[in-house]
Design a protein around this motif. Sequence first.
Motif: not given
Length: 667
Positions: A10-28
């Motif tokens: 869970r720490p690896v999955f949710f931290i990785s997914a969370g940071v990447i999705l935040l990057f996607v949101l900010l880029s959009a």
Amino acid sequence: MNEATQTTNRPVFFISAGVILLFVLLSALFTKQVGSMFTMLQGWIVANFGWFYVLATAGFLFFVFFLFFSSYGLVRLGQNDEEPEYSYATWFAMLFSAGMGIGLLFYGVAEPILHYTAPLVSQPGTTDAAREAMELAFFHWGLHAWAIYIVVGLSLAYFAYRHDLPLTIRSTLYPLLGRRIYGPAGDAVEILAVFGTLFGVATSLGLGVMQINAGLNYLGLLPESTANQIWLIAGITILATVSVVTGLDRGMRRLSEINLGLALALLLFVFFAGPTIFLLSSFVQSLGHYAQTLLGMSFRTTPFQGIEWQASWTMFYWGWWISWSPFVGMFIARISRGRTIREFIGGALFAPTLLTFFWFIVFGNTALHMEIFGPGGISAAVADSVPTAIFAMLDRLPWPLISSTLATLVVATFFITSSDSASLVIDIMTTNGNPNPPVITRVFWATTEGVVAAVLLLAGGLQALQTAAVTTALPFSFVMILMCWSLMRGLSIENKRGAFRAAATSPATLAPAEEPETEDTAQIGDWRTQLQTLIGRQRPSRGHTDTETCRPRIRRFMDEEVDPAFKRLAAELQRNGRGVQVDRHPFQATLVVLREGNEEFTYTLRGRTYRRMPFAFPELRGSAGEPTCMAEILLRGGTVSETPLEGFTRDQIIQNFLAEYAKWMGW
């Protein structure tokens, strides 16, 4: 979702997914600002860490050469008697398909032409510039790239197959971190690997979709535009998701076979349709020049020419290869069990490099030949649009419509297989090394890769793709340096413990105790003291077998020797803070050591029956029916050794257990 939540870290999955999705949101939401940030970030990294990238990458290559020529090259990635799973031909084909893919199609023509028109040292448009163009292409795509992959792949294979650790990036640092690999430190390593892999693959997908769009535009089917490229990413990501759902054998394996066949057909077509003799001659010359200039190029940082060229070329490639290394490294580790370290390095370093060089000679030098001796016009097409380079070259050969369609199909199939296999590797990293992670999380990562590639194109196109590769590779390059240190430490410790390995593979030679022990003896140097010095670290699994003959002797051996030995070991292990499980069958016994409720080490003894073969050894015909009763020792990685039942006493069982436990826990 129950299966996914049970296996996911869970720490690896949710931290990785969370940071990447935040990057996607900010880029959009802030596309222009993110694009400007990419430009500034790449300039800062190149200006301050360019020397580090160059030094580290050269160091990886020399480290790989050292292992290849050292005595460590004889170490087998698995048990000492383990055979490779794949033939050389199959293994080489899979190595090549894993390493480059889309990049070869994107840069196979474009890079030599770009270096020819804007070389680093020579005068543009001259024969010296053409020679330098191939020199630089060989340098960027040659031994350094594969050395980076080998550092990660070899570390994974060694610790997973030689020492039965999980096939995850964190396992490669076990000699340095110990059990802390299962805590926040290990999670941080996996998160960095996830970031590097995802952005590295997204870079390839972005380049691929730009080239697919260029091909479709050439065929008159779809104009080139960022919007159309986003739609293409969406469509091809859906196809990659279908490949994920259909499974490894039905989906990815068949697509891999298709794209390798198509790529080979395209390569052979250009080779025979182009200036064949010129290509063969230039191939020999370019190999010699590459060998001659390799050392100087390995340490070139261009301090007097400025950072722009270094940022656009060498730094981008070193970052791209490092960010790809968890993906490619895990793939080549999975197909290399049973190889020696020397075989692994020789196969993964030299064979794919030569094939890559031949690809660049065929495509790049065909384009250069056209530019220098033929109709020309390719450099103008490349200057107008880099993704169109290969189509401009194919347009000047016979049957351009067919070859351009074939090239577009090759890029598309490479796109799908890259996304599919990368989503599998990322999912393995986020599920504690599970080789068959849940389909739903693989679908998530396949979709995420497509989305990240799309936002990178929106935020700055090729510039953003290059920056993403360079940026995510920086922290993982430090992890790779630690991998080298950890691998050397593991190899040197194993080398020092050669006596333990020899003892473990010949249990019948172990001397019994000089006098019987009682339950309260605990003298210095007895087996209990040895056990106490070992307590400390990792994990395994089981097997079951029955025998049809030797039954009375095997039952007696289990009752009189194995049970008492396991009982004494269990008592002492529990006294030292370990949990113990004993799984007993009529002809097999397994002792499982638990640490904090988790399986740490498994040791199995089982009885086997062997018959002599009189047709092979005529002198034994008189005793053909006599069976030989053996005790077989098994660990997680498979059978370790066998010894006759007679003479294998409880004291020798204890000593053999300690030898295997010492080998396992030696770090």
